[in-house]
Design a protein around this motif. Structure first.
Motif, PDB file in Angstrom:
ATOM      1  N   PHE A 123       0.824  -1.206   0.000  1.00  0.00           N
ATOM      2  CA  PHE A 123       0.000   0.000   0.000  1.00  0.00           C
ATOM      3  C   PHE A 123       0.860   1.259   0.000  1.00  0.00           C
ATOM      4  CE2 PHE A 123      -2.576  -3.422   1.742  1.00  0.00           C
ATOM      5  CZ  PHE A 123      -3.710  -3.325   0.944  1.00  0.00           C
ATOM      6  N   GLY A 124       2.047   1.156  -0.584  1.00  0.00           N
ATOM      7  CA  GLY A 124       2.901   2.309  -0.814  1.00  0.00           C
ATOM      8  C   GLY A 124       3.622   2.858   0.402  1.00  0.00           C
ATOM      9  N   LYS A 125       3.682   2.067   1.479  1.00  0.00           N
ATOM     10  CA  LYS A 125       4.331   2.522   2.724  1.00  0.00           C
ATOM     11  C   LYS A 125       3.841   3.905   3.154  1.00  0.00           C
ATOM     12  CE  LYS A 125       8.543  -0.208   3.104  1.00  0.00           C
ATOM     13  NZ  LYS A 125      10.000  -0.203   3.198  1.00  0.00           N
ATOM     14  N   ALA A 126       2.546   4.157   2.956  1.00  0.00           N
ATOM     15  CA  ALA A 126       1.959   5.463   3.286  1.00  0.00           C
ATOM     16  C   ALA A 126       1.952   5.686   4.797  1.00  0.00           C
ATOM     17  CB  ALA A 126       0.532   5.531   2.751  1.00  0.00           C
ATOM     18  N   HIS A 127       2.109   6.931   5.199  1.00  0.00           N
ATOM     19  CA  HIS A 127       2.025   7.302   6.621  1.00  0.00           C
ATOM     20  C   HIS A 127       0.565   7.193   7.045  1.00  0.00           C
ATOM     21  CE1 HIS A 127       1.740  10.584   9.816  1.00  0.00           C
ATOM     22  NE2 HIS A 127       2.386   9.590  10.380  1.00  0.00           N
ATOM     23  N   ILE A 128       0.276   6.318   8.025  1.00  0.00           N
ATOM     24  CA  ILE A 128      -1.127   6.073   8.400  1.00  0.00           C
ATOM     25  C   ILE A 128      -1.482   6.607   9.786  1.00  0.00           C
ATOM     26  CG2 ILE A 128      -1.430   4.088   6.870  1.00  0.00           C
ATOM     27  CD1 ILE A 128      -0.995   2.251   9.278  1.00  0.00           C
ATOM     28  N   GLY A 129      -0.507   7.217  10.462  1.00  0.00           N
ATOM     29  CA  GLY A 129      -0.822   7.780  11.771  1.00  0.00           C
ATOM     30  C   GLY A 129       0.387   7.825  12.675  1.00  0.00           C
ATOM     31  N   ASP A 130       0.156   8.208  13.919  1.00  0.00           N
ATOM     32  CA  ASP A 130       1.215   8.291  14.927  1.00  0.00           C
ATOM     33  C   ASP A 130       0.738   7.607  16.194  1.00  0.00           C
ATOM     34  OD1 ASP A 130       3.251  10.432  13.746  1.00  0.00           O
ATOM     35  OD2 ASP A 130       1.230  11.105  13.298  1.00  0.00           O
ATOM     36  N   THR A 131       1.681   7.061  16.944  1.00  0.00           N
ATOM     37  CA  THR A 131       1.355   6.444  18.227  1.00  0.00           C
ATOM     38  C   THR A 131       2.432   6.806  19.238  1.00  0.00           C
ATOM     39  OG1 THR A 131       0.638   4.377  19.293  1.00  0.00           O
ATOM     40  CG2 THR A 131       2.510   4.216  17.790  1.00  0.00           C
ATOM     41  N   ILE A 132       2.104   6.730  20.518  1.00  0.00           N
ATOM     42  CA  ILE A 132       3.037   7.159  21.572  1.00  0.00           C
ATOM     43  C   ILE A 132       3.272   6.017  22.552  1.00  0.00           C
ATOM     44  CG2 ILE A 132       1.233   8.126  23.089  1.00  0.00           C
ATOM     45  CD1 ILE A 132       3.245  10.440  23.664  1.00  0.00           C
ATOM     46  N   SER A 133       4.526   5.899  23.008  1.00  0.00           N
ATOM     47  CA  SER A 133       4.859   4.862  23.986  1.00  0.00           C
ATOM     48  C   SER A 133       6.193   5.187  24.648  1.00  0.00           C
ATOM     49  CB  SER A 133       4.949   3.495  23.291  1.00  0.00           C
ATOM     50  OG  SER A 133       5.306   2.496  24.228  1.00  0.00           O
ATOM     51  N   ALA A 134       6.346   4.722  25.888  1.00  0.00           N
ATOM     52  CA  ALA A 134       7.623   4.888  26.594  1.00  0.00           C
ATOM     53  C   ALA A 134       8.588   3.766  26.229  1.00  0.00           C
ATOM     54  CB  ALA A 134       7.377   4.903  28.104  1.00  0.00           C
ATOM     55  N   ASP A 135       8.037   2.690  25.655  1.00  0.00           N
ATOM     56  CA  ASP A 135       8.840   1.499  25.367  1.00  0.00           C
ATOM     57  C   ASP A 135       8.539   1.027  23.942  1.00  0.00           C
ATOM     58  OD1 ASP A 135      10.070  -0.945  25.233  1.00  0.00           O
ATOM     59  OD2 ASP A 135       9.135  -1.785  27.018  1.00  0.00           O
ATOM     60  N   PRO A 136       9.552   0.988  23.054  1.00  0.00           N
ATOM     61  CA  PRO A 136       9.309   0.557  21.660  1.00  0.00           C
ATOM     62  C   PRO A 136       8.660  -0.822  21.557  1.00  0.00           C
ATOM     63  CG  PRO A 136      11.561   1.377  21.926  1.00  0.00           C
ATOM     64  CD  PRO A 136      10.957   1.320  23.295  1.00  0.00           C
ATOM     65  N   SER A 137       8.977  -1.713  22.499  1.00  0.00           N
ATOM     66  CA  SER A 137       8.420  -3.076  22.429  1.00  0.00           C
ATOM     67  C   SER A 137       6.897  -3.066  22.623  1.00  0.00           C
ATOM     68  CB  SER A 137       9.067  -3.983  23.479  1.00  0.00           C
ATOM     69  OG  SER A 137       8.720  -3.570  24.786  1.00  0.00           O
ATOM     70  N   LYS A 138       6.391  -2.016  23.297  1.00  0.00           N
ATOM     71  CA  LYS A 138       4.942  -1.933  23.523  1.00  0.00           C
ATOM     72  C   LYS A 138       4.198  -1.398  22.305  1.00  0.00           C
ATOM     73  CE  LYS A 138       5.074  -1.739  28.523  1.00  0.00           C
ATOM     74  NZ  LYS A 138       4.898  -0.952  29.734  1.00  0.00           N
ATOM     75  N   VAL A 139       4.951  -0.891  21.328  1.00  0.00           N
ATOM     76  CA  VAL A 139       4.331  -0.438  20.076  1.00  0.00           C
ATOM     77  C   VAL A 139       4.013  -1.654  19.202  1.00  0.00           C
ATOM     78  CG1 VAL A 139       4.651   0.993  17.998  1.00  0.00           C
ATOM     79  CG2 VAL A 139       5.560   1.761  20.198  1.00  0.00           C
ATOM     80  N   MET A 140       4.832  -2.704  19.332  1.00  0.00           N
ATOM     81  CA  MET A 140       4.628  -3.941  18.560  1.00  0.00           C
ATOM     82  C   MET A 140       3.241  -4.521  18.839  1.00  0.00           C
ATOM     83  SD  MET A 140       7.338  -4.753  16.729  1.00  0.00           S
ATOM     84  CE  MET A 140       7.399  -6.522  16.547  1.00  0.00           C
ATOM     85  N   GLY A 141       2.546  -4.907  17.769  1.00  0.00           N
ATOM     86  CA  GLY A 141       1.232  -5.531  17.931  1.00  0.00           C
ATOM     87  C   GLY A 141       0.074  -4.553  17.969  1.00  0.00           C
ATOM     88  N   ARG A 142       0.368  -3.266  18.054  1.00  0.00           N
ATOM     89  CA  ARG A 142      -0.722  -2.283  18.057  1.00  0.00           C
ATOM     90  C   ARG A 142      -1.416  -2.275  16.698  1.00  0.00           C
ATOM     91  NH1 ARG A 142       1.325   3.140  21.356  1.00  0.00           N
ATOM     92  NH2 ARG A 142       1.672   2.066  23.341  1.00  0.00           N
ATOM     93  N   VAL A 143      -2.737  -2.125  16.726  1.00  0.00           N
ATOM     94  CA  VAL A 143      -3.514  -2.118  15.484  1.00  0.00           C
ATOM     95  C   VAL A 143      -3.959  -0.691  15.183  1.00  0.00           C
ATOM     96  CG1 VAL A 143      -5.604  -2.953  14.331  1.00  0.00           C
ATOM     97  CG2 VAL A 143      -4.268  -4.505  15.768  1.00  0.00           C
ATOM     98  N   MET A 144      -3.646  -0.232  13.978  1.00  0.00           N
ATOM     99  CA  MET A 144      -4.008   1.117  13.523  1.00  0.00           C
ATOM    100  C   MET A 144      -5.119   1.000  12.482  1.00  0.00           C
ATOM    101  SD  MET A 144      -1.765   3.057  15.143  1.00  0.00           S
ATOM    102  CE  MET A 144      -1.686   4.629  14.272  1.00  0.00           C
ATOM    103  N   GLN A 145      -6.052   1.926  12.526  1.00  0.00           N
ATOM    104  CA  GLN A 145      -7.144   1.933  11.550  1.00  0.00           C
ATOM    105  C   GLN A 145      -7.096   3.205  10.716  1.00  0.00           C
ATOM    106  OE1 GLN A 145     -11.043   0.524  12.640  1.00  0.00           O
ATOM    107  NE2 GLN A 145     -10.305  -0.142  14.643  1.00  0.00           N
ATOM    108  N   THR A 146      -7.389   3.055   9.444  1.00  0.00           N
ATOM    109  CA  THR A 146      -7.476   4.207   8.547  1.00  0.00           C
ATOM    110  C   THR A 146      -8.421   3.820   7.418  1.00  0.00           C
ATOM    111  OG1 THR A 146      -6.191   5.828   7.279  1.00  0.00           O
ATOM    112  CG2 THR A 146      -5.447   3.533   7.151  1.00  0.00           C
ATOM    113  N   THR A 147      -8.537   4.659   6.405  1.00  0.00           N
ATOM    114  CA  THR A 147      -9.364   4.320   5.243  1.00  0.00           C
ATOM    115  C   THR A 147      -8.489   4.278   3.999  1.00  0.00           C
ATOM    116  OG1 THR A 147      -9.909   6.602   4.656  1.00  0.00           O
ATOM    117  CG2 THR A 147     -11.345   5.521   6.273  1.00  0.00           C
TER     118      THR A 147
END
Length: 199
Positions: free
Chosen positions: A28-52
């Motif tokens: 899907f063109g490696k498009a920027h789909i959003g931003d997320t925040i975390s104190a620990d990079p490992s906690k970003v893993m597995g997060r589900v992002m929604q867009t259209t």
């Protein structure tokens, strides 16, 4: 009386967190789909992002296609994702249903060439009302087309074909030879996660 928490500690905790830019997969063109925040990079893993699809492709006629991506890699302040499914909005679906016609749903699990399994819900909207045998023939044709396409494509290729409507167009071409149909839509897809057995 309950003790109030110190505001200072909360601010320090917030400052310790970092923002990560989240990108869609290469299909899907490696498009920027959003931003997320975390104190620990490992906690970003597995997060589900929604867009259209409209947001990703900058084509706002595709705003009715909701997409879900799961973070599977974090590098620096960038998070990369994989496609995990899509769904058509209910408002769009309501506009497709007409009186004195049939809506025939087919739910199937198809494996791609690289052995990823995708669960599809495909709806066929007819011009005239179909009887039971005609509905059965339509479901069988749609199933054969979807399985055939998935078997010939990698997961990335197939997920793109599903979301873009290419897979549905191919099914439409085949179904209209056996019964008058108005439209075929893949209204939902979900990537099946392999079950890991614990011993």
């Amino acid at each position: 009386m309950a003790k109030r928490k110190q505001v200072g500690k909360r601010v320090e905790g917030w400052k310790a967190k970092s923002w990560y830019k989240v990108y869609g997969p290469e299909a899907f063109g490696k498009a920027h789909i959003g931003d997320t925040i975390s104190a620990d990079p490992s906690k970003v893993m597995g997060r589900v992002m929604q867009t259209t699809l409209g947001e990703i492709s900058q084509d706002y006629s595709k705003q009715h296609i909701k997409m879900r991506f799961k973070v599977n890699n974090v590098a620096g302040d960038a998070a990369y994702t994989e496609f995990v499914g899509h769904e058509i909005t209910r408002d769009y679906m309501r506009g497709l249903v007409k009186r004195k016609t049939s809506r025939i749903d087919t739910m199937i699990l198809v494996p791609t060439k690289d052995n990823k399994k995708v669960r599809l819900t495909i709806s066929c909207f007819t011009i005239n009302r179909a009887n039971i045998s005609q509905a059965h023939a339509i479901r069988e044709t749609i199933t054969n087309v979807a399985r055939g396409q998935a078997a010939e494509m990698s997961f990335d290729e197939f997920s793109k074909a599903v979301v873009s409507g290419d897979c549905a167009k191919e099914a439409f071409k085949m179904v209209k030879t056996i019964f008058p149909v108005r439209r075929v839509e893949i209204i939902k897809s979900k990537v099946e996660t392999p079950v890991v057995m614990a011993f």
